[in-house]
Design an enzyme around this catalytic site. Structure first.
Site, mmCIF file in Angstrom:
data_model
loop_
_atom_site.group_PDB
_atom_site.id
_atom_site.type_symbol
_atom_site.label_atom_id
_atom_site.label_comp_id
_atom_site.label_asym_id
_atom_site.label_seq_id
_atom_site.Cartn_x
_atom_site.Cartn_y
_atom_site.Cartn_z
ATOM 1 N N LYS A 178 0.950 -1.283 -0.032
ATOM 2 C CA LYS A 178 -0.162 0.163 0.021
ATOM 3 C C LYS A 178 1.011 1.516 0.057
ATOM 4 O O LYS A 178 1.405 1.699 0.894
ATOM 5 C CB LYS A 178 -0.835 0.001 1.402
ATOM 6 N N GLU A 254 9.875 1.363 10.831
ATOM 7 C CA GLU A 254 11.032 2.492 10.484
ATOM 8 C C GLU A 254 10.218 3.701 10.680
ATOM 9 O O GLU A 254 9.114 3.900 9.539
ATOM 10 C CB GLU A 254 11.738 2.321 9.295
ATOM 11 N N CYS A 288 13.367 11.613 6.948
ATOM 12 C CA CYS A 288 13.315 10.906 8.296
ATOM 13 C C CYS A 288 14.571 11.005 8.908
ATOM 14 O O CYS A 288 14.682 11.346 10.350
ATOM 15 C CB CYS A 288 12.817 9.602 8.337
HETATM 16 P P1 NAD Z 1 2.283 8.066 7.510
HETATM 17 O O1 NAD Z 1 2.522 7.286 8.902
HETATM 18 O O2 NAD Z 1 1.043 9.286 7.824
HETATM 19 O O3 NAD Z 1 1.710 7.089 6.402
HETATM 20 C C1 NAD Z 1 2.654 6.114 6.033
HETATM 21 C C2 NAD Z 1 1.666 5.022 5.427
HETATM 22 O O4 NAD Z 1 0.983 4.560 6.550
HETATM 23 C C3 NAD Z 1 0.964 5.523 4.363
HETATM 24 O O5 NAD Z 1 0.779 4.657 3.376
HETATM 25 C C4 NAD Z 1 -0.504 5.739 5.003
HETATM 26 O O6 NAD Z 1 -1.439 5.678 4.037
HETATM 27 C C5 NAD Z 1 -0.453 4.389 5.925
HETATM 28 N N1 NAD Z 1 -1.308 4.459 7.169
HETATM 29 C C6 NAD Z 1 -1.898 5.681 7.819
HETATM 30 N N2 NAD Z 1 -2.652 5.076 8.963
HETATM 31 C C7 NAD Z 1 -2.521 3.732 8.891
HETATM 32 C C8 NAD Z 1 -3.470 2.907 9.486
HETATM 33 N N3 NAD Z 1 -3.779 3.036 10.444
HETATM 34 N N4 NAD Z 1 -3.079 1.421 9.128
HETATM 35 C C9 NAD Z 1 -2.440 1.145 8.061
HETATM 36 N N5 NAD Z 1 -1.846 1.901 7.200
HETATM 37 C C10 NAD Z 1 -1.777 3.116 7.698
HETATM 38 O O7 NAD Z 1 3.752 8.582 7.341
HETATM 39 P P2 NAD Z 1 3.949 9.768 6.058
HETATM 40 O O8 NAD Z 1 3.283 10.958 6.613
HETATM 41 O O9 NAD Z 1 3.545 8.994 4.821
HETATM 42 O O10 NAD Z 1 5.502 10.066 6.167
HETATM 43 C C11 NAD Z 1 6.144 10.588 6.981
HETATM 44 C C12 NAD Z 1 6.514 10.041 8.327
HETATM 45 O O11 NAD Z 1 7.648 8.747 7.960
HETATM 46 C C13 NAD Z 1 7.462 10.972 9.118
HETATM 47 O O12 NAD Z 1 7.154 10.872 10.421
HETATM 48 C C14 NAD Z 1 9.019 10.280 8.838
HETATM 49 O O13 NAD Z 1 9.877 10.252 9.894
HETATM 50 C C15 NAD Z 1 8.733 8.921 8.732
HETATM 51 N N6 NAD Z 1 9.676 8.388 7.882
HETATM 52 C C16 NAD Z 1 10.707 7.303 8.393
HETATM 53 C C17 NAD Z 1 11.728 6.550 7.803
HETATM 54 C C18 NAD Z 1 12.496 5.747 8.541
HETATM 55 O O14 NAD Z 1 13.249 5.015 7.535
HETATM 56 N N7 NAD Z 1 12.756 5.859 9.783
HETATM 57 C C19 NAD Z 1 11.839 6.946 6.098
HETATM 58 C C20 NAD Z 1 10.897 7.729 5.790
HETATM 59 C C21 NAD Z 1 9.686 8.319 6.627
#
Ligand code: NAD
Length: 486
Positions: A178, A254, A288
């Site tokens: 997804k 992550e 991130c």
């Molecule tokens: P997000 O958590 O809003 O969304 C990530 C994914 O999760 C999306 O595909 C979203 O649709 C899905 N999602 C949201 N709620 C869900 C649920 N309840 N159940 C299942 N899936 C769900 O994150 P974002 O805004 O897309 O990305 C930014 C965040 O990602 C920042 O916090 C950043 O630090 C983090 N990030 C971490 C890393 C790492 O390697 N640690 C890398 C990149 C981004």
């Protein structure tokens, strides 16, 4: 307008619900893509297709054949390089040079590297004594975990999605992906690549949609999904962990960061300014691993802030193909509003705004995009909201420090533990800092230099588990022990 469908069982499909949603360009907020929205029925179909592939052609492939096929996937991505660059640019609005030099090549590499890891890493073996003197031999075999749910974010969509899909497939699993609702393009293109190189139907599936009560939640709560790998916000990780508890499924997370950049007075000044600048503002701060808290040893504090300000004020914004543009807009209007709310909060809590704090003037045609200025603050206490919370925008707070002990305490005073970057010419201190800062990755005199064979992941609320190199094998396979009485 682009049309993006799900990719289920080797076919592009609008799904049975017929529901769709729209994606707007970060550059001007025009609607540019219509995307099929998946629900329970589409997730059921994708999981069934993934299971069938596991029990069928894919499960019967030899390791060599699988490795060859994943090399072919990487080669086909390289052949269609421009399509991937265009797709990612349309979704994120970031400069072409970032896509061309980092995000797309790294995405292709994710298929080759993990295929080679699977082929070359030996399994454990123990010879043991037995009372009859003949002994026994134990050896390990790795088997795929099964159907892997892959939930990925929007900030480096292709790189971060393939960072999971590459090792999952290399280990013999099948996947239901997804992608973020903001960035569905490259996941769909990868479906075309899989088809073109003959990856069996059902090995790679994509269901588009949102998180709660949508495709994301249906995948993570589906009993047919054996393990879940997720990159995104820590809050989302908490929700997914609850879903994964049902059936005690394994997770690899992550998540967010509030990373500290630490600059000692003995550093190479120009290199430190350039390194901290890049770590705070690359990808318009949507990384991130980026730095949102900067600590600078007091003797060079004023000079450092001034040099950082000069660089930030020299930044040029523009659309992806504008060769002179350093940065693009933020991903969405919603994210722009969130970042601007943090900018306002910083001022309300007493920050000195060194530079930025608002929206840059953009030419007609781009004025409706999600632009924000690179912003630097000083003068806030460590309790201030922008010093504590992950903003995920082009901004940082800079604070002076007087001793190594003090800066270690400041850097570790956070719920997160993803990354840090330390700038010093004192080798002993560099190694000491690496041991004392509670993070998954410490960069010394560098940032974002990644060797994909190394362990990657976060401490504290920044993650669970490690991926990368052999560590990915630990998550994407089940290690069985076989004991043979001799
Ligand atoms: P997000 O958590 O809003 O969304 C990530 C994914 O999760 C999306 O595909 C979203 O649709 C899905 N999602 C949201 N709620 C869900 C649920 N309840 N159940 C299942 N899936 C769900 O994150 P974002 O805004 O897309 O990305 C930014 C965040 O990602 C920042 O916090 C950043 O630090 C983090 N990030 C971490 C890393 C790492 O390697 N640690 C890398 C990149 C981004």
């Amino acid at each position: 307008m682009r049309q993006i469908e799900h990719f289920i069982g080797g076919e592009f499909t609008a799904g049975s619900s017929g529901r769709r949603f729209e994606k707007r360009s970060p550059l001007d907020n025009r609607v540019i893509t219509s995307i099929a929205e998946g629900g329970k029925a589409e997730v059921d179909a994708a999981v069934a297709a993934a299971r069938a592939a596991l029990d069928g052609d894919w499960g019967r492939l030899t390791t060599d054949a699988r490795v060859t096929m994943l090399h072919a996937v990487a080669d086909e991505i390289s052949r269609r390089f421009d399509d991937f660059v265009d797709a990612e640019m349309a979704d994120t609005g970031q400069p072409a040079h970032v896509m061309e030099h980092v995000f797309i090549p790294r995405g292709a590499a994710n298929f080759k590297i993990f295929a080679d890891v699977v082929k070359n890493v030996p399994n454990e073996s123990f010879r043991m004594d037995t009372s009859d003197g003949r002994g026994a031999l134990n050896y390990g075999i790795r088997v795929p975990k099964g159907v892997i749910g892959v939930i990925s974010p929007w900030n480096a969509p292709f790189l971060l999605m393939t960072w999971k899909v590459g090792p999952a497939l290399a280990c013999g699993n099948t996947v239901v992906v997804k992608p973020s609702e903001e960035t569905p393009n490259t996941a769909a293109l990868l479906g075309e690549v899989m088809d073109a190189v003959g990856v069996p139907a059902g090995v790679y599936n994509v269901v588009n949609g949102f998180g709660p009560d949508s495709a994301g939640a249906f995948i993570t709560s589906h009993p047919g999904v054996d393990a879940i790998t997720f990159t995104g916000e820590t809050r989302t990780g908490t929700a997914i962990m609850k879903a994964a508890a049902e059936g005690t499924r394994d997770v690899s997370f992550e998540m967010g960061g509030k990373n500290a950049g630490i600059v000692f007075a003995d550093c190479d000044f120009d290199a430190a300014v350039a390194g901290i600048f890049r770590s705070a503002f690359l990808n318009t701060g949507q990384v991130c691993l980026g730095t949102e808290r900067v600590y600078v040893e007091r003797p060079i504090f004023e000079r450092f802030v001034e040099a950082l300000r000069n660089k930030a004020e020299g930044v040029r914004f523009g659309p992806p193909r504008d060769q002179g543009a350093d940065y693009g807009p933020l991903i969405s209007r919603e994210h722009q509003q969130k970042v601007l709310a943090y900018y306002a909060k910083a001022v309300a809590e007493g920050a000195t705004v060194v530079t930025g704090g608002g929206v840059p003037d953009m030419p007609a045609g781009l004025a409706d995009g999600n632009w924000v200025q690179p912003t630097i603050w000083t003068g806030l206490p460590e309790t201030a909201t922008v010093v504590r919370e992950e903003i995920f925008g082009p901004c940082c707070h800079v604070r002076p420090f007087d001793s190594e002990d003090e800066v270690v305490r400041l850097a570790n005073d956070t719920d997160y533990g993803l990354a840090t970057t330390v700038w010093t010419s004192n080798l002993q201190r560099a190694h000491r800092m690496a041991e004392r800062i509670d993070v998954g990755i410490t960069w010394i005199n560098s940032w974002f230099l990644r060797d994909l064979r190394t362990a990657f992941g976060g401490a504290k609320q920044s993650g669970i588990g490690r991926e990368g190199g052999v560590h990915s094998l630990e998550f994407y396979t089940e290690l069985r022990n076989v004991c043979v009485k001799l």
